[in-house]
Design a protein around this motif. Structure first.
Motif, PDB file in Angstrom:
ATOM      1  N   ILE A  47      54.709  33.395  13.630  1.00  0.00           N
ATOM      2  CA  ILE A  47      53.409  33.688  14.235  1.00  0.00           C
ATOM      3  C   ILE A  47      53.381  33.267  15.702  1.00  0.00           C
ATOM      4  N   VAL A  48      53.914  32.080  15.991  1.00  0.00           N
ATOM      5  CA  VAL A  48      53.922  31.576  17.368  1.00  0.00           C
ATOM      6  C   VAL A  48      54.682  32.526  18.297  1.00  0.00           C
ATOM      7  N   ASN A  49      55.772  33.096  17.805  1.00  0.00           N
ATOM      8  CA  ASN A  49      56.618  33.968  18.630  1.00  0.00           C
ATOM      9  C   ASN A  49      56.270  35.448  18.510  1.00  0.00           C
ATOM     10  N   ALA A  50      55.145  35.743  17.902  1.00  0.00           N
ATOM     11  CA  ALA A  50      54.803  37.136  17.599  1.00  0.00           C
ATOM     12  C   ALA A  50      54.494  37.972  18.833  1.00  0.00           C
ATOM     13  N   GLU A  51      54.223  37.328  19.977  1.00  0.00           N
ATOM     14  CA  GLU A  51      53.969  38.079  21.203  1.00  0.00           C
ATOM     15  C   GLU A  51      55.256  38.546  21.878  1.00  0.00           C
ATOM     16  N   SER A  52      56.400  38.065  21.381  1.00  0.00           N
ATOM     17  CA  SER A  52      57.669  38.414  22.025  1.00  0.00           C
ATOM     18  C   SER A  52      58.758  38.808  21.035  1.00  0.00           C
ATOM     19  N   THR A  53      58.364  39.084  19.782  1.00  0.00           N
ATOM     20  CA  THR A  53      59.327  39.473  18.755  1.00  0.00           C
ATOM     21  C   THR A  53      58.866  40.772  18.109  1.00  0.00           C
ATOM     22  N   VAL A  54      59.799  41.724  17.971  1.00  0.00           N
ATOM     23  CA  VAL A  54      59.426  43.056  17.483  1.00  0.00           C
ATOM     24  C   VAL A  54      59.231  43.056  15.974  1.00  0.00           C
ATOM     25  N   CYS A  55      58.404  43.982  15.521  1.00  0.00           N
ATOM     26  CA  CYS A  55      58.201  44.204  14.091  1.00  0.00           C
ATOM     27  C   CYS A  55      58.711  45.597  13.738  1.00  0.00           C
ATOM     28  N   TYR A  56      58.290  46.145  12.613  1.00  0.00           N
ATOM     29  CA  TYR A  56      58.892  47.368  12.087  1.00  0.00           C
ATOM     30  C   TYR A  56      58.735  48.588  12.992  1.00  0.00           C
ATOM     31  N   ASP A  57      57.699  48.627  13.849  1.00  0.00           N
ATOM     32  CA  ASP A  57      57.477  49.813  14.683  1.00  0.00           C
ATOM     33  C   ASP A  57      58.169  49.728  16.037  1.00  0.00           C
ATOM     34  N   GLY A  58      58.979  48.663  16.234  1.00  0.00           N
ATOM     35  CA  GLY A  58      59.703  48.525  17.481  1.00  0.00           C
ATOM     36  C   GLY A  58      58.928  47.841  18.588  1.00  0.00           C
ATOM     37  N   GLN A  59      57.658  47.527  18.351  1.00  0.00           N
ATOM     38  CA  GLN A  59      56.831  46.807  19.313  1.00  0.00           C
ATOM     39  C   GLN A  59      56.734  45.348  18.891  1.00  0.00           C
ATOM     40  N   TYR A  60      56.333  44.487  19.845  1.00  0.00           N
ATOM     41  CA  TYR A  60      56.060  43.108  19.461  1.00  0.00           C
ATOM     42  C   TYR A  60      54.960  43.095  18.409  1.00  0.00           C
ATOM     43  N   PHE A  61      55.006  42.099  17.512  1.00  0.00           N
ATOM     44  CA  PHE A  61      54.012  42.063  16.446  1.00  0.00           C
ATOM     45  C   PHE A  61      52.602  42.032  17.030  1.00  0.00           C
ATOM     46  N   PHE A  62      52.360  41.117  17.978  1.00  0.00           N
ATOM     47  CA  PHE A  62      51.106  41.148  18.739  1.00  0.00           C
ATOM     48  C   PHE A  62      51.393  41.890  20.042  1.00  0.00           C
ATOM     49  N   ASP A  63      50.840  43.088  20.173  1.00  0.00           N
ATOM     50  CA  ASP A  63      51.166  43.912  21.337  1.00  0.00           C
ATOM     51  C   ASP A  63      49.982  44.807  21.696  1.00  0.00           C
ATOM     52  N   THR A  64      50.041  45.342  22.887  1.00  0.00           N
ATOM     53  CA  THR A  64      48.931  46.153  23.401  1.00  0.00           C
ATOM     54  C   THR A  64      49.162  47.640  23.262  1.00  0.00           C
ATOM     55  N   ASP A  65      50.341  48.044  22.782  1.00  0.00           N
ATOM     56  CA  ASP A  65      50.626  49.487  22.741  1.00  0.00           C
ATOM     57  C   ASP A  65      51.353  49.909  21.471  1.00  0.00           C
ATOM     58  N   HIS A  66      50.841  49.481  20.326  1.00  0.00           N
ATOM     59  CA  HIS A  66      51.349  49.989  19.048  1.00  0.00           C
ATOM     60  C   HIS A  66      50.986  51.469  18.922  1.00  0.00           C
ATOM     61  N   SER A  67      51.870  52.216  18.305  1.00  0.00           N
ATOM     62  CA  SER A  67      51.581  53.636  18.063  1.00  0.00           C
ATOM     63  C   SER A  67      52.406  54.121  16.882  1.00  0.00           C
ATOM     64  N   GLU A  68      51.742  54.791  15.940  1.00  0.00           N
ATOM     65  CA  GLU A  68      52.419  55.333  14.765  1.00  0.00           C
ATOM     66  C   GLU A  68      51.882  56.717  14.472  1.00  0.00           C
ATOM     67  N   GLY A  69      52.717  57.718  14.535  1.00  0.00           N
ATOM     68  CA  GLY A  69      52.283  59.070  14.201  1.00  0.00           C
ATOM     69  C   GLY A  69      51.069  59.503  14.999  1.00  0.00           C
ATOM     70  N   GLU A  70      49.971  59.752  14.289  1.00  0.00           N
ATOM     71  CA  GLU A  70      48.753  60.246  14.916  1.00  0.00           C
ATOM     72  C   GLU A  70      47.745  59.136  15.228  1.00  0.00           C
ATOM     73  N   SER A  71      48.197  57.891  15.261  1.00  0.00           N
ATOM     74  CA  SER A  71      47.263  56.775  15.460  1.00  0.00           C
ATOM     75  C   SER A  71      46.744  56.675  16.893  1.00  0.00           C
ATOM     76  N   GLY A  72      47.549  57.126  17.854  1.00  0.00           N
ATOM     77  CA  GLY A  72      47.224  56.863  19.238  1.00  0.00           C
ATOM     78  C   GLY A  72      47.627  55.442  19.599  1.00  0.00           C
TER      79      GLY A  72
END
Length: 320
Positions: A120-145
């Motif tokens: 959790i502490v490192n979630a701003e700089s570690t990627v999750c399943y969508d290739g973005q950091y877990f806490f991030d400003t530009d997640h996008s999946e399919g039609e989500s925007g």
């Protein structure tokens, strides 16, 4: 009155009985999956996209291909052990040996939080399943925007927000999470009503005040208390001490969880292992080690892992 000497069999039984009674922690159980059974060094999960919503039937039935993303979680070996002097076993009048064995089981269970907290502490700089950091400003999946689960809220003092400011920050996080969409463009959190506010010890008082004071500021009603649409609870941890000006909000409902737990279990029956994949080994009073060193050994080992799950069930709120 002389107490009976605790036997090796009793030690093993005490450990596993305590382990059975324990839960990981109120934080871990709230935000993570139950441990997923693993039978190899690593597991690859197919992170399937969401199912579509129903639509008016016109002509032939429509079928939608689920979006497929793979996510690999590798198990890690962990162990812990204690040394117990022989004389403490022979002359134990206060059941201290049994207490220490129980504490070993407790530490084994609480070990999950020691793995989840750094994640959790490192979630701003570690990627999750969508290739973005877990806490991030530009997640996008399919039609989500484009979507953000890393937001900021203005306050006067970032490390000591007023109850009114803390309430606004919490509701800003809820508002952001309510707007998250899946890869089909459908809202995924609109039915969420229970949330965990996770913070460091520095913001614990501020969080509790926001949830307990009936009146705030100049006598305004505390809407977190005077409403029945949402339920909140604050959980603080010194492991998040670096979060002097931020907290995370986690949704506590739904099938997905922000954190995945994985526990390896032997493929075949193995002596010493319990059904959860924990191995307890002892060198007790009749062992060669004890005869030579006047001490007994108790050790526990296992293979487990934690990883990021669904980022849409979490939101980081930074006070600026």
């Amino acid at each position: 009155m002389t107490s009976p000497i605790i036997t090796e069999r009793s030690v093993i039984g005490t450990f596993y009985e305590r382990l059975q009674q324990n839960t990981a922690s109120s934080i871990v159980d709230a935000i993570s999956t139950v441990p997923i059974q693993s039978d190899q060094d690593s597991e690859t999960y197919a992170w399937l996209g969401m199912v579509p919503s129903m639509s008016e039937k016109r002509g032939e039935k429509k079928f939608t291909q689920l979006r497929d993303v793979s996510w690999t979680v590798k198990n890690v070996e962990y162990q812990g052990g204690i040394t117990i002097p022989k004389k403490h076993i022979l002359y134990d009048k206060t059941d201290q040996v049994r207490v220490r064995v129980n504490e070993l089981a407790d530490r084994t269970t609480l070990h999950w939080w020691s793995l989840v907290a750094p994640l959790i502490v490192n979630a701003e700089s570690t990627v999750c399943y969508d290739g973005q950091y877990f806490f991030d400003t530009d997640h996008s999946e399919g039609e989500s925007g484009s979507q953000s689960n890393d937001i900021s809220v203005n306050v006067n003092t970032t490390t000591d927000p007023t109850p009114a400011e803390m309430i606004d920050a919490v509701l800003a996080g809820v508002e952001a999470m309510m707007g998250f969409k899946d890869d089909k463009g459908e809202y995924v959190n609109e039915n969420m009503t229970e949330f965990l506010i996770l913070c460091g010890t520095g913001l614990m008082k501020n969080g509790l005040q926001a949830l307990s004071q009936s009146q705030i500021g100049g006598g305004d009603t505390n809407i977190l208390i005077e409403q029945d649409s949402f339920r909140f609870r604050v959980q603080a941890s010194p492991r998040l001490s670096g979060w002097a000006d931020k907290f995370a909000l986690f949704a506590l409902q739904g099938n997905q969880r922000p954190i995945i737990r994985q526990q390896r279990r032997p493929n075949n029956a193995a002596p010493g292992y319990n059904v959860e994949g924990m191995l307890l080994e002892t060198l007790w009073l009749d062992s060669e080690h004890c005869k030579k060193n006047d001490e007994c050994l108790v050790s526990v080992e296992t293979e487990r892992a934690v990883a990021y799950g669904d980022w849409k069930k979490a939101c980081l709120v930074t006070l600026t």
